[in-house]
Design a protein around this motif. Structure first.
Motif, PDB file in Angstrom:
ATOM      1  N   LEU A  59       0.813  -1.218   0.000  1.00  0.00           N
ATOM      2  CA  LEU A  59       0.000   0.000   0.000  1.00  0.00           C
ATOM      3  C   LEU A  59       0.846   1.267   0.000  1.00  0.00           C
ATOM      4  N   GLY A  60       1.857   1.331   0.849  1.00  0.00           N
ATOM      5  CA  GLY A  60       2.694   2.518   0.923  1.00  0.00           C
ATOM      6  C   GLY A  60       3.358   2.836  -0.396  1.00  0.00           C
ATOM      7  N   ALA A  61       3.891   1.813  -1.051  1.00  0.00           N
ATOM      8  CA  ALA A  61       4.543   2.016  -2.345  1.00  0.00           C
ATOM      9  C   ALA A  61       3.541   2.473  -3.399  1.00  0.00           C
ATOM     10  N   LEU A  62       2.343   1.906  -3.368  1.00  0.00           N
ATOM     11  CA  LEU A  62       1.308   2.323  -4.311  1.00  0.00           C
ATOM     12  C   LEU A  62       1.043   3.821  -4.186  1.00  0.00           C
ATOM     13  N   LEU A  63       0.876   4.291  -2.951  1.00  0.00           N
ATOM     14  CA  LEU A  63       0.607   5.714  -2.712  1.00  0.00           C
ATOM     15  C   LEU A  63       1.796   6.588  -3.120  1.00  0.00           C
ATOM     16  N   ARG A  64       2.983   6.184  -2.719  1.00  0.00           N
ATOM     17  CA  ARG A  64       4.177   6.984  -3.013  1.00  0.00           C
ATOM     18  C   ARG A  64       4.423   7.084  -4.513  1.00  0.00           C
ATOM     19  N   VAL A  65       4.364   5.956  -5.211  1.00  0.00           N
ATOM     20  CA  VAL A  65       4.611   5.958  -6.658  1.00  0.00           C
ATOM     21  C   VAL A  65       3.563   6.807  -7.373  1.00  0.00           C
ATOM     22  N   GLU A 119      -6.795   4.765 -10.870  1.00  0.00           N
ATOM     23  CA  GLU A 119      -7.870   4.149 -11.639  1.00  0.00           C
ATOM     24  C   GLU A 119      -7.754   2.635 -11.559  1.00  0.00           C
ATOM     25  N   GLY A 120      -8.813   1.973 -11.952  1.00  0.00           N
ATOM     26  CA  GLY A 120      -8.803   0.519 -12.070  1.00  0.00           C
ATOM     27  C   GLY A 120      -8.365  -0.193 -10.808  1.00  0.00           C
ATOM     28  N   GLY A 121      -7.412  -1.125 -11.001  1.00  0.00           N
ATOM     29  CA  GLY A 121      -6.956  -1.970  -9.900  1.00  0.00           C
ATOM     30  C   GLY A 121      -6.307  -1.208  -8.766  1.00  0.00           C
ATOM     31  N   ASP A 122      -5.571  -0.136  -9.071  1.00  0.00           N
ATOM     32  CA  ASP A 122      -4.927   0.640  -8.004  1.00  0.00           C
ATOM     33  C   ASP A 122      -5.970   1.329  -7.133  1.00  0.00           C
ATOM     34  N   ARG A 123      -6.989   1.902  -7.772  1.00  0.00           N
ATOM     35  CA  ARG A 123      -8.062   2.558  -7.012  1.00  0.00           C
ATOM     36  C   ARG A 123      -8.791   1.529  -6.145  1.00  0.00           C
ATOM     37  N   GLU A 124      -9.129   0.390  -6.754  1.00  0.00           N
ATOM     38  CA  GLU A 124      -9.822  -0.664  -6.015  1.00  0.00           C
ATOM     39  C   GLU A 124      -8.980  -1.182  -4.849  1.00  0.00           C
ATOM     40  N   ARG A 125      -7.683  -1.317  -5.060  1.00  0.00           N
ATOM     41  CA  ARG A 125      -6.775  -1.796  -4.006  1.00  0.00           C
ATOM     42  C   ARG A 125      -6.810  -0.850  -2.818  1.00  0.00           C
ATOM     43  N   LEU A 126      -6.697   0.446  -3.084  1.00  0.00           N
ATOM     44  CA  LEU A 126      -6.714   1.436  -2.008  1.00  0.00           C
ATOM     45  C   LEU A 126      -8.047   1.407  -1.269  1.00  0.00           C
ATOM     46  N   LEU A 127      -9.134   1.416  -2.006  1.00  0.00           N
ATOM     47  CA  LEU A 127     -10.453   1.440  -1.364  1.00  0.00           C
ATOM     48  C   LEU A 127     -10.750   0.144  -0.616  1.00  0.00           C
ATOM     49  N   SER A 128     -10.186  -0.968  -1.070  1.00  0.00           N
ATOM     50  CA  SER A 128     -10.466  -2.250  -0.426  1.00  0.00           C
ATOM     51  C   SER A 128      -9.825  -2.373   0.961  1.00  0.00           C
ATOM     52  N   VAL A 129      -8.772  -1.610   1.221  1.00  0.00           N
ATOM     53  CA  VAL A 129      -8.117  -1.703   2.531  1.00  0.00           C
ATOM     54  C   VAL A 129      -8.514  -0.561   3.467  1.00  0.00           C
ATOM     55  N   ALA A 130      -9.294   0.380   2.967  1.00  0.00           N
ATOM     56  CA  ALA A 130      -9.721   1.515   3.793  1.00  0.00           C
ATOM     57  C   ALA A 130     -10.625   1.030   4.919  1.00  0.00           C
ATOM     58  N   VAL A 131     -10.567   1.728   6.036  1.00  0.00           N
ATOM     59  CA  VAL A 131     -11.360   1.346   7.205  1.00  0.00           C
ATOM     60  C   VAL A 131     -12.518   2.321   7.398  1.00  0.00           C
ATOM     61  N   LEU A 163      -7.754  10.535  -1.622  1.00  0.00           N
ATOM     62  CA  LEU A 163      -6.421  10.245  -2.168  1.00  0.00           C
ATOM     63  C   LEU A 163      -6.505   9.640  -3.563  1.00  0.00           C
ATOM     64  N   ALA A 164      -7.446   8.733  -3.773  1.00  0.00           N
ATOM     65  CA  ALA A 164      -7.613   8.125  -5.094  1.00  0.00           C
ATOM     66  C   ALA A 164      -7.910   9.192  -6.140  1.00  0.00           C
ATOM     67  N   ASP A 165      -8.716  10.181  -5.776  1.00  0.00           N
ATOM     68  CA  ASP A 165      -9.035  11.276  -6.705  1.00  0.00           C
ATOM     69  C   ASP A 165      -7.819  12.162  -6.949  1.00  0.00           C
ATOM     70  N   VAL A 166      -7.153  12.577  -5.863  1.00  0.00           N
ATOM     71  CA  VAL A 166      -5.987  13.462  -5.976  1.00  0.00           C
ATOM     72  C   VAL A 166      -4.870  12.801  -6.779  1.00  0.00           C
ATOM     73  N   PRO A 193      -5.844   4.335   5.518  1.00  0.00           N
ATOM     74  CA  PRO A 193      -6.759   5.477   5.399  1.00  0.00           C
ATOM     75  C   PRO A 193      -8.184   5.075   5.767  1.00  0.00           C
ATOM     76  N   SER A 194      -8.961   6.056   6.187  1.00  0.00           N
ATOM     77  CA  SER A 194     -10.394   5.833   6.325  1.00  0.00           C
ATOM     78  C   SER A 194     -10.975   5.791   4.911  1.00  0.00           C
ATOM     79  N   VAL A 195     -12.219   5.386   4.799  1.00  0.00           N
ATOM     80  CA  VAL A 195     -12.854   5.302   3.485  1.00  0.00           C
ATOM     81  C   VAL A 195     -12.869   6.669   2.811  1.00  0.00           C
ATOM     82  N   SER A 196     -13.237   7.713   3.547  1.00  0.00           N
ATOM     83  CA  SER A 196     -13.308   9.039   2.931  1.00  0.00           C
ATOM     84  C   SER A 196     -11.923   9.543   2.527  1.00  0.00           C
ATOM     85  N   VAL A 197     -10.905   9.267   3.322  1.00  0.00           N
ATOM     86  CA  VAL A 197      -9.542   9.669   2.966  1.00  0.00           C
ATOM     87  C   VAL A 197      -9.055   8.868   1.754  1.00  0.00           C
TER      88      VAL A 197
END
Length: 103
Positions: free
Chosen positions: A13-19, A67-79, A60-63, A52-56
């Motif tokens: 997750l961290g690498a996904l966000l940083r990259v 898209e696609g798998g990366d967006r889904e990956r981030l949202l799938s781990v949100a609390v 972040l996904a918008d900022v 991240p929380s769901v809203s965060v």
């Protein structure tokens, strides 16, 4: 008040966000501001110390234009029981000037 369980962020997750942030040519402080979080919170997510929380996650996904798998990956781990999304947290009401002029 109940205690929530501390969740361990997935290793990627961290690498996904940083990259994604670096591809957008944003510094941490810029991406954090645009997403409405502190720079330290974003740094902790990028370092794999926080989720991240769901809203965060949505912000972040918008900022970061995820898209696609990366967006889904981030949202799938949100609390949904932390930060802005905590069920016991009151919604933030912003004060705005009276549009009618004098009050």
């Amino acid at each position: 008040m109940s205690h929530r369980i501390r969740r361990v962020p997935p290793a990627d997750l961290g690498a996904l966000l940083r990259v994604a942030r670096e591809q957008m040519e944003l510094r941490q402080v810029e991406a954090a501001f645009l997403a409405g979080v502190s720079r330290s919170h974003l740094a902790n997510m990028e370092a794999g110390r926080r989720l991240p929380s769901v809203s965060v996650a949505r912000a972040l996904a918008d900022v970061l234009c995820l898209e696609g798998g990366d967006r889904e990956r981030l949202l799938s781990v949100a609390v949904d029981d932390a930060g802005r999304d905590h069920p016991e947290r009151s919604p933030v009401v912003s004060a705005s000037p009276d549009p009618g002029g004098v009050s």
